[in-house]
Design an enzyme around this catalytic site. Structure first.
Site, PDB file in Angstrom:
ATOM      1  N   SER A 173      21.395 -12.395  14.911  1.00  0.00           N
ATOM      2  CA  SER A 173      22.976 -12.569  14.971  1.00  0.00           C
ATOM      3  C   SER A 173      22.703 -13.340  13.656  1.00  0.00           C
ATOM      4  O   SER A 173      21.744 -13.840  13.450  1.00  0.00           O
ATOM      5  CB  SER A 173      23.524 -13.729  15.794  1.00  0.00           C
ATOM      6  OG  SER A 173      23.276 -14.537  15.640  1.00  0.00           O
ATOM      7  N   LYS A 174      23.806 -13.976  12.892  1.00  0.00           N
ATOM      8  CA  LYS A 174      23.921 -14.725  11.934  1.00  0.00           C
ATOM      9  C   LYS A 174      23.394 -16.292  12.334  1.00  0.00           C
ATOM     10  O   LYS A 174      22.420 -16.816  11.531  1.00  0.00           O
ATOM     11  CB  LYS A 174      25.245 -14.558  10.966  1.00  0.00           C
ATOM     12  CG  LYS A 174      25.233 -13.764  10.680  1.00  0.00           C
ATOM     13  CD  LYS A 174      26.048 -14.143   8.899  1.00  0.00           C
ATOM     14  CE  LYS A 174      27.041 -12.749   8.238  1.00  0.00           C
ATOM     15  NZ  LYS A 174      27.776 -12.566   8.110  1.00  0.00           N
TER      16      LYS A 174
END
Ligand code: GLU
Length: 480
Positions: free
Chosen positions: A248-249
């Site tokens: 994920s980010k």
């Protein structure tokens, strides 16, 4: 349309820059198309207007181009096909597979809340599902706003085959009468996606596995139209480096523009991404796009999530840097040098062979070779302690400069000869000259072979820096 010809698509929503996961999906589609002599289509799914990020379409197109996997067709924009979807939604109503729903957002909100409290999974109570044709007509004539919902069967099983996972089935009671067309006339993802996959003749859908729960709805739409669904291939997630969850980010998922800015080569990125969930079936690791396209097959995709490793990517990038011809590497590295204010193609080309084995990215290449463009503005502090602050060093450096000033020809051999001769005369090991000289010339304690480096740096700069370092040492604190 020739049904047997493979047609695949990458269908991003332009809600952000192309990230590594999306790039891998695009890559697998591209590789499969190349392998099969098929067509790779780019389709921009831009129907959710609230989530659009203005320059993301441009970013997606440019990133695919940069990676070397541009589409053969497209980009097609769903926003340009609104009438088609609206017409298809109404066709589904006529076929009895969908129905207009006049519930207001306020009512829907209230019902959803009540049902949630009652522990019901399905948020909508299907109030409009059984309106009579007359009731519908009256509401429409009265100008009431409506959406069009899919009429999901109330019981039974909705199943499909996923190429990698086999049969996947959903209990119809778990499914909602989802919205296909919104009251403002925009389609939802489900409707536009299915209509386009059909209209664009898509034969295989390869996408992230997060879309699996959407498939039962899509199956119902295919069935209602009497269309044959494509082959579904849902790709495993890319796991974050700690293996604990999806990339994920937060776990550092990069966009392609990020890795590009960091100085990674497109060849390394596509090679690395391809191996995150696919293998050629032998122990090859370094492979070009062409080689991967030749070897690609859906059978060799993995169902298990692959763990992303920055170290591995960096290693692979280093391998590609080494293998890239100097001239091309110089061109690719140019922006990174320019960013630092170094704008001299001749020098860049000259130093590439010295540094390409050492730097793992183009950025690192520019970072560690700055002293070819400007005087070192400081000396590595540990190096100073170890190699400068010793009796006799300034004098040695001056003497070395003097000897070098007098040699014929300026090349690695002549420089080495002069340095070793001096060391021999003084009865000291050559390294007692090599280390201080390197620090004096570059400010650093590591780097390419000293004699090659000096030859490339040029005589005048070498003499000047050796002498400057001698002065600097004499004034330095801690030097006696
Ligand atoms: N627009 C969807 C996305 O952003 C596409 C899913 C699909 O490939 O069907 O990922």
């Amino acid at each position: 349309m020739n049904k047997s010809k493979v047609r695949v698509r990458f269908a991003p929503s332009p809600t952000g820059y192309l990230h590594l996961g999306g790039a891998r999906t695009a890559l697998y589609n591209w590789l499969f198309a190349r392998n099969q002599g098929g067509v790779f289509i780019l389709r921009i799914e831009d129907t959710d207007r609230s989530r659009l990020v203005p320059d993301s379409v441009q970013d997606i197109i440019q990133s695919l181009e940069w990676l070397g996997i541009p589409p053969d067709e497209g980009p097609y924009f769903q926003s340009e096909r609104r009438e088609v979807y609206a017409q298809k939604a109404h066709e589904l109503v006529e076929r009895g597979a969908a129905y207009p729903c006049f519930c207001t957002p306020q009512r829907l909100e209230r019902v959803r809340e009540e049902r949630r409290k009652a522990g019901l999974k399905i948020g909508y109570d299907r109030a409009c599902r059984n309106l009579s044709p007359d009731e519908v007509k009256a509401k429409m004539q009265g100008g009431q706003a409506y959406v069009i919902r899919l009429r999901v069967p109330l019981s039974g099983e909705i199943g499909f085959r996923d190429f990698l996972r086999g049969k996947i089935a959903y209990d119809a009671r778990e499914l909602e009468d989802i919205v296909l067309l919104k009251s403002d006339g925009w389609p939802t993802y489900h409707l536009a996606n299915v209509v386009d996959d059909h209209d664009q003749g898509i034969t295989h859908i390869m996408r992230a596995d997060e879309w699996i729960p959407s498939v039962p709805y899509h199956i119902l739409i295919y069935e209602a139209f009497g269309w044959e669904p494509p082959v579904f291939v849902h790709l495993p997630v890319i796991l974050s480096p700690d293996g604990k969850g999806k990339m994920s980010k937060r776990s550092g998922a990069f966009s392609i523009r990020d890795v590009r800015r960091e100085g990674y080569l497109p060849e390394a990125i596509v090679n690395y991404l391809a191996l995150l969930g696919w293998s050629p079936g032998d122990d090859r690791e370094i492979m070009s796009l062409t080689e991967m396209a030749e070897a690609f097959s859906l059978q060799r995709l993995s169902v298990r999530g692959a763990v992303f490793s920055y170290e591995k990517l960096l290693w692979m990038n280093g391998e590609y840097m080494r293998a890239t011809p100097d001239k091309r590497l110089a061109e690719m590295a140019m922006p990174f040098f320019k960013e630092k204010g170094y704008n001299d193609p001749q020098t860049i080309l000259k130093i590439i062979p010295l540094f390409k084995d050492r730097a793992k990215t183009l950025r690192e290449l520019a970072d560690i070779s700055g002293y070819f463009f400007a005087e070192p503005d400081s000396y590595d502090p540990d190096g100073v302690k170890k190699h400068f602050l010793r009796p006799g060093v300034p004098e040695l450096l001056r003497e070395l400069a003097g000897r070098l000033a007098g040699i014929d020809g300026w090349n690695p051999q002549s420089i080495e000869h002069a340095l070793r001769e001096l060391a021999d005369e003084r009865g000291i090991p050559a390294r007692d000259l090599i280390h201080p000289a390197r620090l004096a010339l570059s400010g650093m304690t590591f780097g390419p072979g000293l004699f090659e480096m000096m030859a490339a740096l040029g005589k005048a700069k070498c003499l000047l820096r050796l002498r400057r370092a001698a002065e600097w040492i004499e004034k330095a604190e801690g030097f006696k």
